[in-house]
Write a protein that holds these residues in place. Structure first.
Motif, short mmCIF file in Angstrom:
data_model
loop_
_atom_site.label_atom_id
_atom_site.label_comp_id
_atom_site.label_asym_id
_atom_site.label_seq_id
_atom_site.Cartn_x
_atom_site.Cartn_y
_atom_site.Cartn_z
N THR A 1 0.88 -1.18 -0.07
CA THR A 1 0.10 0.03 -0.24
C THR A 1 0.95 1.38 0.06
O THR A 1 2.11 1.08 -0.05
N ASP A 2 0.30 2.46 -0.13
CA ASP A 2 1.09 3.52 0.36
C ASP A 2 1.95 3.37 1.57
O ASP A 2 0.97 3.03 2.56
N ILE A 3 2.93 3.77 1.68
CA ILE A 3 3.78 3.64 3.17
C ILE A 3 4.40 5.18 3.26
O ILE A 3 4.64 5.63 2.38
N VAL A 4 4.55 5.27 4.53
CA VAL A 4 5.44 6.39 5.09
C VAL A 4 6.44 5.70 5.91
O VAL A 4 6.32 4.79 6.78
N ILE A 5 7.59 5.92 5.65
CA ILE A 5 8.78 5.50 6.24
C ILE A 5 9.66 6.66 6.91
O ILE A 5 9.78 7.62 6.23
N ASP A 6 10.15 6.64 8.20
CA ASP A 6 10.95 7.72 8.93
C ASP A 6 12.42 7.44 8.88
O ASP A 6 12.92 6.47 9.47
N LEU A 7 13.12 7.99 7.87
CA LEU A 7 14.60 7.69 7.85
C LEU A 7 15.60 8.77 8.89
O LEU A 7 16.83 8.93 8.90
N THR A 8 14.80 9.40 9.70
CA THR A 8 15.41 10.47 10.57
C THR A 8 16.06 9.91 11.69
O THR A 8 16.73 10.60 12.58
N ARG A 9 15.62 8.52 12.10
CA ARG A 9 16.15 7.92 13.27
C ARG A 9 17.49 7.38 13.22
O ARG A 9 18.06 7.17 12.10
#
Length: 83
Positions: free
Chosen positions: A75-83
């Motif tokens: 599906t549409d995903i949101v990933i966080d690469l700020t960690r």
């Protein structure tokens, strides 16, 4: 696919390949090593959405994490690469 980075939010086109390859194709800096789910270096949190694994990962990941090197978005995903 939406990617949150230290520079802001970026819309990443789906390349039809792994999420890692999609990110690398537009020069998003993400840590990785093996590209096959063994090492876990690319693990990152999945904010929303769901992914499927092309290869079952051998690396340990928490419930809220996934390995972009061996997965594709379902599906549409949101990933966080700020960690």
């Amino acid at each position: 696919m939406i990617c949150k980075t230290e520079f802001g939010t970026i819309d990443v086109p789906d390349s039809g390949d792994t999420i890692l390859k999609s990110l690398l194709a537009i020069n998003i800096d993400i840590q990785y090593h093996c590209k096959e789910g063994f090492c876990g270096a690319c693990r990152c949190p999945l904010g929303t959405g769901s992914v499927e694994y092309i290869i079952d990962p051998l690396a340990f990941i928490h419930d809220e994490e996934f390995l972009p090197c061996c997965s594709k978005p379902l599906t549409d995903i949101v990933i966080d690469l700020t960690r």
